[in-house]
Structure formats: structure tokens, C-alpha cells
Write a protein that holds these residues in place. Sequence first.
Motif, mmCIF file in Angstrom:
data_model
loop_
_atom_site.group_PDB
_atom_site.id
_atom_site.type_symbol
_atom_site.label_atom_id
_atom_site.label_comp_id
_atom_site.label_asym_id
_atom_site.label_seq_id
_atom_site.Cartn_x
_atom_site.Cartn_y
_atom_site.Cartn_z
ATOM 1 N N GLY A 74 0.808 -1.206 0.000
ATOM 2 C CA GLY A 74 0.000 0.000 0.000
ATOM 3 C C GLY A 74 0.838 1.251 0.000
ATOM 4 N N SER A 75 0.328 2.311 0.653
ATOM 5 C CA SER A 75 1.019 3.590 0.651
ATOM 6 C C SER A 75 0.749 4.341 1.946
ATOM 7 N N VAL A 76 1.651 5.271 2.253
ATOM 8 C CA VAL A 76 1.517 6.144 3.417
ATOM 9 C C VAL A 76 1.517 7.580 2.917
ATOM 10 N N THR A 77 0.472 8.340 3.286
ATOM 11 C CA THR A 77 0.348 9.730 2.845
ATOM 12 C C THR A 77 0.540 10.670 4.027
ATOM 13 N N ASN A 78 1.461 11.603 3.884
ATOM 14 C CA ASN A 78 1.654 12.639 4.895
ATOM 15 C C ASN A 78 0.675 13.768 4.587
ATOM 16 N N VAL A 79 -0.360 13.922 5.420
ATOM 17 C CA VAL A 79 -1.407 14.901 5.126
ATOM 18 C C VAL A 79 -0.905 16.335 5.258
ATOM 19 N N ARG A 80 0.204 16.539 5.952
ATOM 20 C CA ARG A 80 0.736 17.891 6.122
ATOM 21 C C ARG A 80 1.507 18.340 4.879
ATOM 22 N N THR A 81 2.287 17.405 4.306
ATOM 23 C CA THR A 81 3.121 17.761 3.155
ATOM 24 C C THR A 81 2.554 17.266 1.830
ATOM 25 N N LEU A 83 3.090 14.353 0.644
ATOM 26 C CA LEU A 83 3.974 13.329 0.100
ATOM 27 C C LEU A 83 3.370 11.939 0.287
ATOM 28 N N ILE A 84 3.509 11.107 -0.734
ATOM 29 C CA ILE A 84 2.994 9.742 -0.701
ATOM 30 C C ILE A 84 4.158 8.773 -0.865
ATOM 31 N N GLN A 196 -6.458 -4.973 -2.111
ATOM 32 C CA GLN A 196 -5.136 -5.549 -1.941
ATOM 33 C C GLN A 196 -4.137 -4.568 -1.328
ATOM 34 N N GLU A 197 -4.542 -3.312 -1.164
ATOM 35 C CA GLU A 197 -3.606 -2.309 -0.674
ATOM 36 C C GLU A 197 -4.051 -1.727 0.662
ATOM 37 N N VAL A 198 -3.061 -1.379 1.469
ATOM 38 C CA VAL A 198 -3.290 -0.715 2.747
ATOM 39 C C VAL A 198 -2.933 0.756 2.585
ATOM 40 N N GLN A 199 -3.817 1.640 3.008
ATOM 41 C CA GLN A 199 -3.550 3.072 2.923
ATOM 42 C C GLN A 199 -3.517 3.665 4.325
ATOM 43 N N GLN A 200 -2.464 4.420 4.604
ATOM 44 C CA GLN A 200 -2.339 5.098 5.886
ATOM 45 C C GLN A 200 -2.122 6.587 5.645
ATOM 46 N N PHE A 201 -2.685 7.387 6.555
ATOM 47 C CA PHE A 201 -2.544 8.841 6.491
ATOM 48 C C PHE A 201 -1.966 9.297 7.825
ATOM 49 N N VAL A 202 -0.834 9.990 7.764
ATOM 50 C CA VAL A 202 -0.129 10.357 8.987
ATOM 51 C C VAL A 202 0.001 11.868 9.102
ATOM 52 N N ASP A 203 0.036 12.315 10.343
ATOM 53 C CA ASP A 203 0.293 13.709 10.679
ATOM 54 C C ASP A 203 1.034 13.691 12.006
ATOM 55 N N LEU A 204 1.386 14.838 12.508
ATOM 56 C CA LEU A 204 2.127 14.913 13.752
ATOM 57 C C LEU A 204 1.301 14.312 14.895
ATOM 58 N N GLY A 205 1.742 13.170 15.413
ATOM 59 C CA GLY A 205 1.057 12.526 16.528
ATOM 60 C C GLY A 205 -0.213 11.797 16.160
ATOM 61 N N LYS A 206 -0.492 11.639 14.868
ATOM 62 C CA LYS A 206 -1.732 10.976 14.444
ATOM 63 C C LYS A 206 -1.437 10.014 13.301
ATOM 64 N N ARG A 207 -2.206 8.929 13.253
ATOM 65 C CA ARG A 207 -2.106 7.975 12.151
ATOM 66 C C ARG A 207 -3.460 7.323 11.941
ATOM 67 N N VAL A 208 -3.905 7.300 10.712
ATOM 68 C CA VAL A 208 -5.195 6.709 10.369
ATOM 69 C C VAL A 208 -4.983 5.753 9.204
ATOM 70 N N GLY A 209 -5.654 4.601 9.247
ATOM 71 C CA GLY A 209 -5.549 3.674 8.126
ATOM 72 C C GLY A 209 -5.578 2.243 8.580
#
Length: 209
Positions: A74-81, A83-84, A196-209
Amino acid sequence: MEIVEAVVIAGAGIAGLATALALKGVGVLALVLERSYGLRATGAALTLFPNAWLALDALYVSHKPTSKTNPMMGSVTNVRTGLIQDISLSGTEWLNAVPRSVHRKVLLETLANELPKDTIRFSSKLATIESQAQEAGSPIAIIHLEDKTVIKAKVLIGCDEVHAVVAHWLGIAPAVHSGRSAVRGFSVFPQGHGMQEVQQFVDLGKRVG
């Protein structure tokens, strides 16, 4: 009723059943006490990372849960910047050396099915524990159950919870809140979900997915 056992394990969760199975592997049979009337198989999926699969491999059961799981990608997305980052967690060196999600019920049943019959004593809620000195050797644990059963054990292993009777008997300090919390859910797709993919969204002190 009074029972004498060499080893007693309090709690038939993942830790308790894995401990009983590990002891069985070296020729030590243990009695597992569970306060519920059956395996507490409710709960969401667990993501097991390589160290957990290595532990299950040491118990000779790692191949059983993997038949119902798939490697994670999958992928990890930084919601602040914005960037994936793509992630690929499908290893090739060893089948199980990758993170995989397993339903808690599947893992519990896998461990329980490897134990001898009557290893787990259900509806056995601990009331009190006391130590009894012996003329020779270490003290033994005297376990009193709520149904008035008394169990004498040379070794008592607590695998229930930090606020349980065993922890209190050992004098373990109450758990301290780490400041972190998590909310998890579990959905059932009878016909499969096709994802088939895992998606996560991260920010300072937070993670969702």
C-alpha cells in the motif's frame, strides 16, 4: 475440591495459550484457567509483524494462520506535506517474515487446537491467591476460585491483565497511561472485499488507516 498442578497459567488469551504451547514443546504440561465460558474470540484483526511470526514459527503454528492472510502492500500519505510513499511488505526470503493481518479468533483457535484436551479450564475465575511455605523448597501458590475450587501450583504464570488477581498478588504497580490511544474496527465481507492495498494517512502525533 482441591487440585494439585505443577504449572498454572491464568488467562486463555493469546499470551496464555502461547505460553502453554511453548511449555508443551519442552515437555511441561500446564493448566490454563479462563474466567469466561469459552475462548474470548471477539475482537478485531491484528497486524502481526515479523517478530510475531518468528514466535509463532517457534511454536510450529505459523503456517496455519497464514493460509487465511495475504502480505500487505500500500502507501503512506503525509497529510501535512502531501507526500505519498509506496510501501511493499511482501518479503521473499521467508513466507511469514512480512506483516500480515490475522483475525484474533483465528489465532486463538489455532493455538488452542494445538493443546491437549482439558488443558483449558473454562468458567474459572480467580478469587484470591496466597503463598504457602514448604519445609523444603520454594513456597507454592494456593489459588482460590470463585466456585470454591482450590488449586495448589508450584508455578503460577499471570497472562490475564494488569488489573487482575495475579498482578495484585505479585505487587505489580497499576498501569500508567502512555498518552496514546487507538480505535479499531473489524468488517466482514462474506464474498471478499477485493482490496489488496493498505492506505495510511499520517500527521504529527496521528495515524489513520
